[in-house]
Enzyme design. Structure first.
Site, PDB file in Angstrom:
ATOM      1  N   HIS A 127      54.700  29.377  48.624  1.00 36.69           N
ATOM      2  CA  HIS A 127      53.276  29.023  48.639  1.00 36.69           C
ATOM      3  C   HIS A 127      53.002  27.729  49.408  1.00 36.69           C
ATOM      4  CE1 HIS A 127      49.183  29.042  47.521  1.00 36.69           C
ATOM      5  NE2 HIS A 127      49.282  29.405  46.279  1.00 36.69           N
ATOM      6  N   LYS A 171      33.167  47.585  42.955  1.00 34.51           N
ATOM      7  CA  LYS A 171      32.219  46.739  43.691  1.00 34.51           C
ATOM      8  C   LYS A 171      30.863  47.424  43.902  1.00 34.51           C
ATOM      9  CE  LYS A 171      32.593  46.095  48.228  1.00 34.51           C
ATOM     10  NZ  LYS A 171      33.065  45.630  49.544  1.00 34.51           N
ATOM     11  N   LYS A 198      27.431  45.597  42.804  1.00 32.36           N
ATOM     12  CA  LYS A 198      26.495  45.168  43.850  1.00 32.36           C
ATOM     13  C   LYS A 198      25.131  45.832  43.664  1.00 32.36           C
ATOM     14  CE  LYS A 198      27.926  43.547  47.703  1.00 32.36           C
ATOM     15  NZ  LYS A 198      28.073  42.222  48.352  1.00 32.36           N
ATOM     16  N   LYS A 243      23.805  46.596  40.960  1.00 33.40           N
ATOM     17  CA  LYS A 243      23.125  45.875  39.862  1.00 33.40           C
ATOM     18  C   LYS A 243      22.828  44.422  40.256  1.00 33.40           C
ATOM     19  CE  LYS A 243      23.598  49.244  36.776  1.00 33.40           C
ATOM     20  NZ  LYS A 243      22.439  49.978  36.255  1.00 33.40           N
ATOM     21  N   PRO A 264      30.481  40.613  42.612  1.00 38.84           N
ATOM     22  CA  PRO A 264      31.677  41.237  42.007  1.00 38.84           C
ATOM     23  C   PRO A 264      32.730  40.233  41.536  1.00 38.84           C
ATOM     24  CG  PRO A 264      31.103  42.321  44.074  1.00 38.84           C
ATOM     25  CD  PRO A 264      30.243  41.102  43.986  1.00 38.84           C
ATOM     26  N   ASP A 265      32.931  39.151  42.293  1.00 37.32           N
ATOM     27  CA  ASP A 265      33.935  38.162  41.887  1.00 37.32           C
ATOM     28  C   ASP A 265      33.501  37.453  40.604  1.00 37.32           C
ATOM     29  OD1 ASP A 265      36.234  36.335  42.150  1.00 37.32           O
ATOM     30  OD2 ASP A 265      34.692  34.845  42.561  1.00 37.32           O
ATOM     31  N   THR A 286      42.287  24.778  49.817  1.00 36.04           N
ATOM     32  CA  THR A 286      41.597  25.261  48.614  1.00 36.04           C
ATOM     33  C   THR A 286      40.942  24.121  47.833  1.00 36.04           C
ATOM     34  OG1 THR A 286      43.626  25.045  47.320  1.00 36.04           O
ATOM     35  CG2 THR A 286      43.183  27.207  48.298  1.00 36.04           C
TER      36      THR A 286
END
Length: 612
Positions: free
Chosen positions: A327, A406, A410, A412, A416-417, A452
């Site tokens: 990583h 998804k 979407k 609604k 999604p995340d 990040t």
């Protein structure tokens, strides 16, 4: 002339690097305000008041001085965080990184043209490698499209770290060595390493200026496998990379002292494009359950992985694939990008090679035979023993929720995340009876060398909603209202984090300035609420969205009493990869996943009631 114009107007992969904005330093006041809000779910009134006073004191005192120093640093560096983050998050860490820091994931080829089938390992391996090598050539020629959000280019620097990159252990701090060069920059290594039954081989993938074809790669792999299957196993020097870092550094120094040739061989592995691992395992896998193959990818045979390598491609005997990556040099989106590319190419070609079967007269692979003695063999055995002990403690599940995905969320008008993150908050709350401090990865690639930021999903709004879901006296209407408030808060925070307005990396920067100036650790960082709310790498939920493609990944938990929770989202499903330590009596990955799936259904039912 026209051709030249076409050439010059073509975007190059790394062309925007010099024009990306520098990573900003957020305002101290804003960061501290956001931090205070993030600790609320974990404090009673008295504790919160105490922390509020500590924060106020910090803001009016030492915090202001540290902020000034940080601003000075930011004037000199286009990314004030980059070196610090690499060291603190990865290179200074002494625990074994192969299991605790690396990420990995199974390939999704099994869902179309490559279902598990014995006898396909080498043929599929050669095709998969060929597609990967084509991607390497695109990178070298800078023909990989620049990632963008709308018209805004994102930082592409991490893609330089995918090939010919390796971490090297140090006694107190590791280092990352990168041998990759674009064609315009000059020579770049062009060999791969292949590991099989404790032995290591290398061969060049270019022959007379041309990339080898799959039949040619197949011949090399067949030679290696036949040799390994008809002769005794090798010593498995690779297992040393799974050791505690200082121990591995000392073992490496000793290995080099035995014979200078050993160093040349280590450098051959370090500079190789990638490591191809021929694994004798045959893990079970279905599109709905990737648990067994993901476990093998993350915790498999350490004698055939080079844990410090940025790219280990694992090929199982039933023709199933996965990868295991260090990583330190890059984040998951790099491996997601190449994995998706390879999966698409396999899909488009129906998993077959339709070109020439002709095999040129190519030199056979070279075996790297290390000089070892009793001490080295003993070190290897010790490394294997500690690795298997820890690996056997990991509970790992990868399940698909297939009722919807998804498309429906979407429809609604739900992100999604955020949908998954709030479901996880509810699942943890139901399972453990309290809020769970949560790290979600936000990307900061709008900025030069951005990587990040921490997005803290456990908000006051999320907790209020979780409480309402557990309170039978709360109306569905009220539950829906609270849920939508939690959605709005999460979405705003994610936007802030991606645009350089997060606070966790900022606080880290301030604490590191204090350390560099040899100042005492400010009280802000020793306050119990700092670590209880996740600060200092204490998040009980370590989460990340892998994306919206057919690519998945998995990591171990950040803390012993926590969970690793990676997921990817498709039109018709959510696929969740969850880990926990078996030796922790209070965590159970199976139960958390079940509760998350239950939360998905409950949330969708809430959206079916008459809208506000």
């Amino acid at each position: 002339m026209e051709n030249q114009l076409a050439k010059s107007s073509e975007e190059r992969t790394f062309q925007y690097q010099d024009s990306l904005p520098s990573l900003p330093v957020p305002s101290l006041e804003e960061s501290l305000k956001k931090y205070l809000e993030s600790v609320k779910p974990f404090a009673n009134e008295e504790e919160y008041k105490k922390t509020e006073a500590i924060v106020q004191k910090f803001q009016n005192g030492i915090g202001e001085k540290l902020q000034q120093k940080l601003l000075e640093r930011a004037k000199e560096k286009r990314n004030w965080l980059e070196d610090w983050w690499l060291n603190v998050a990865y290179l200074d860490v002494r625990i074994p990184s192969q299991l605790h820091v690396n990420f990995g994931g199974p390939a999704s080829h099994i869902e179309h043209y490559w279902p598990p089938k014995e006898g396909t390992q080498l043929e599929r391996g050669s095709i998969s490698l060929w597609h990967i090598l084509n991607y390497w050539q695109l990178l070298r020629k800078e023909k990989l499209p620049v990632h963008k959000v709308g018209n805004t280019p994102l930082d592409m620097n991490q893609f330089r770290m995918l090939f010919s990159t390796c971490k090297v252990p140090g006694i107190t701090r590791d280092s990352v060595i990168n041998y990759f060069r674009t064609e315009s920059e000059g020579h770049c290594p062009s060999h791969i390493a292949v590991m099989c039954r404790g032995r290591v081989f290398v061969f060049d993938v270019m022959h007379e200026g041309c990339l080898m074809t799959p039949p040619e790669i197949l011949r090399q792999l067949t030679y290696i496998q036949k040799k390994c299957h008809s002769e005794p196993d090798g010593p498995g020097v690779a297992a040393l990379t799974s050791e505690e870092r200082t121990r591995w550094a000392k073992a490496r120094e000793y290995l080099i002292s035995l014979n200078p040739e050993n160093l040349a061989m280590l450098e051959k592995i370090q500079s190789s494009l990638l490591v191809f691992c021929l694994d004798d395992g045959s893990p079970h896998v279905t599109p709905e359950d990737y648990s067994q193959v993901a476990t093998k990818v993350l915790t498999g045979d350490p004698t055939i992985r080079w844990g410090d390598k940025s790219y280990n491609l694992i090929s199982f005997s039933n023709g199933v694939f996965g990868c295991n990556c260090d990583h330190a040099p890059y984040d998951a989106m790099v491996i997601v990008s190449i994995s998706y590319y390879v999966d698409q190419k396999i899909f488009e070609s129906e998993g077959r090679w339709t070109g020439s079967d002709k095999v040129r007269d190519i030199p056979l692979p070279e075996e790297l035979v290390f000089t070892v003695d009793e001490k080295v063999l003993n070190d290897i055995n010790q490394a294997k023993a500690q690795y298997f002990k820890q690996a056997s403690d990991l509970q790992l599940l990868v399940y698909a929720f297939t009722s919807f995905g998804k498309k429906l969320t979407k429809k609604k008008k739900l992100h999604p995340d955020t949908f998954v993150q709030l479901a996880l908050q509810l699942a943890y709350y139901r399972l453990h009876g309290r809020p769970g401090c949560c790290y979600e990865t936000a990307m900061t690639r709008y900025f030069y060398h951005g990587r990040t930021e921490t997005m803290r999903s456990c908000t006051v709004e999320a907790v209020r909603w979780c409480q309402s879901m557990q309170d039978p006296s709360t109306s569905l209407f009220e539950q829906q209202h609270k849920m939508l408030e939690a959605f709005a808060k999460h979405n705003k925070m994610m936007k802030d984090c991606s645009t350089g307005k997060g606070f966790d990396r900022h606080l880290l920067g301030l604490s590191l300035i204090a350390k560099e100036e040899c100042l005492p650790v400010p009280e802000l960082f020793t306050d119990p609420l700092f670590s209880r709310s996740g600060g200092g790498g204490n998040f009980v939920l370590s989460t990340s969205l892998i994306g919206y493609l057919r690519v998945q990944g998995v990591v171990v938990p950040m803390v012993h009493n926590g969970y690793g929770f990676f997921y990817h989202i498709r039109d018709d499903r959510f696929i969740v990869a969850c880990t926990a330590w078996k030796s922790c009596p209070e965590t159970d990955a199976e139960k958390l996943v079940q509760q998350t799936f239950r939360a998905f259904s409950d949330m969708m039912q809430l959206m079916d009631i008459a809208h506000l």
